[in-house]
Scaffold this active site. Structure first.
Site, PDB file in Angstrom:
ATOM      1  N   LYS A   1       0.820  -1.206   0.000  1.00 40.37           N
ATOM      2  CA  LYS A   1       0.000   0.000   0.000  1.00 40.37           C
ATOM      3  C   LYS A   1       0.864   1.271   0.000  1.00 40.37           C
ATOM      4  O   LYS A   1       2.084   1.208   0.212  1.00 40.37           O
ATOM      5  CB  LYS A   1      -0.940  -0.028   1.207  1.00 40.37           C
TER       6      LYS A   1
ATOM      7  N   PHE B   1     -15.722   2.841   7.248  1.00 36.44           N
ATOM      8  CA  PHE B   1     -14.351   3.202   6.859  1.00 36.44           C
ATOM      9  C   PHE B   1     -14.158   3.255   5.346  1.00 36.44           C
ATOM     10  O   PHE B   1     -13.063   3.591   4.882  1.00 36.44           O
ATOM     11  CB  PHE B   1     -13.350   2.203   7.456  1.00 36.44           C
TER      12      PHE B   1
ATOM     13  N   ARG C   1       2.771  -6.453   8.996  1.00 36.48           N
ATOM     14  CA  ARG C   1       1.964  -5.283   9.354  1.00 36.48           C
ATOM     15  C   ARG C   1       2.463  -4.640  10.649  1.00 36.48           C
ATOM     16  O   ARG C   1       2.336  -3.423  10.830  1.00 36.48           O
ATOM     17  CB  ARG C   1       0.501  -5.674   9.462  1.00 36.48           C
TER      18      ARG C   1
ATOM     19  N   ASN D   1      -2.212  -0.080   7.036  1.00 38.87           N
ATOM     20  CA  ASN D   1      -1.604  -1.321   7.540  1.00 38.87           C
ATOM     21  C   ASN D   1      -0.650  -1.971   6.542  1.00 38.87           C
ATOM     22  O   ASN D   1      -0.386  -3.166   6.612  1.00 38.87           O
ATOM     23  CB  ASN D   1      -2.692  -2.308   7.970  1.00 38.87           C
TER      24      ASN D   1
ATOM     25  N   HIS E   1      -2.068  -5.731   1.647  1.00 35.10           N
ATOM     26  CA  HIS E   1      -3.371  -6.361   1.391  1.00 35.10           C
ATOM     27  C   HIS E   1      -3.135  -7.775   0.891  1.00 35.10           C
ATOM     28  O   HIS E   1      -2.146  -8.056   0.200  1.00 35.10           O
ATOM     29  CB  HIS E   1      -4.154  -5.585   0.328  1.00 35.10           C
TER      30      HIS E   1
END
Length: 210
Positions: free
Chosen positions: A19, A65, A113, A123, A126
């Site tokens: 990410k 979220f 993470r 975090n 994925h």
């Protein structure tokens, strides 16, 4: 062949995303992935639009979220990876650790993470949740690639039982009879010569038409 050996050779695919918050550590993360026994089949750096993020996380639509998730995932470049190994989905989820990075540092301090994430949203990584999710997500991130479906575990076991084990047993039996000096090379040649999937070419001498 023992039943457990089927599970060792069964190969699965999963999608991994590095990410925006962890992309500056991507080389370290990819090194961990390789050392964990994964093969990287596809690797792509890209940046998604908010609309593309909404489509990718469609199953999360309506959750509180969701707006923050799509905004975060479209805030910078990401790296998409197609990973493969036995039980890839479960292994990658275990390597990533709990979704919430803060809790991960308390319960699984060695997971990715815990090392690279900061919150439950940011975090770092994925991973696909299931076999079906992996297929959908891989196609989403790599739309121009042709990905043939992997056989199910049952199909793999049936193929091994019908087409591999009988030939392998014959080859090992012959190996025990001949006791060659280099058994690995001898067996490799025997398997090539006796592979049931190879067409057997019979050369017939032409009749003398004098």
């Amino acid at each position: 062949m023992e039943p457990d050996s089927y599970h060792r050779i069964y190969v699965e695919r999963t999608l991994a995303l590095i990410k925006p918050d962890a992309i500056h550590r991507s080389e370290e993360i990819e090194d961990v992935i390789l050392k964990a026994g994964f093969a990287v089949l596809q690797n792509r750096k890209l940046q998604l639009s908010p609309e593309q993020c909404s489509d990718f996380y469609a199953d999360q639509y309506g959750k509180y979220f969701f707006p923050n998730l799509t905004a975060f995932m479209s805030s910078g470049p990401i790296i998409a990876l197609t990973l493969a190994r036995s039980n890839a989905i479960a292994h990658w989820k275990s390597l990533m650790g709990p979704v919430n990075s803060t809790k991960a540092r308390e319960t699984h301090p060695e997971c990715l993470r815990a090392k690279y994430g900061t919150t439950d949203l940011k975090n770092a990584l994925h991973g696909s949740e299931s076999f079906d999710a992996a297929e959908r997500e891989i196609k989403f991130m790599f739309p121009n690639s042709v990905i043939e479906p992997l056989p199910s575990r049952e199909e793999t076991e049936e193929y091994l039982s019908k087409h591999v084990n009988p030939t392998l047993v014959r080859g090992l039996t012959e190996l025990c009879k001949h006791k060659p000096l280099n058994p690995c090379v001898w067996l490799a040649h025997w398997l090539m010569k006796n592979c049931p999937n190879m067409p057997q070419i019979v050369v017939e001498e032409a009749e003398d038409k004098k």
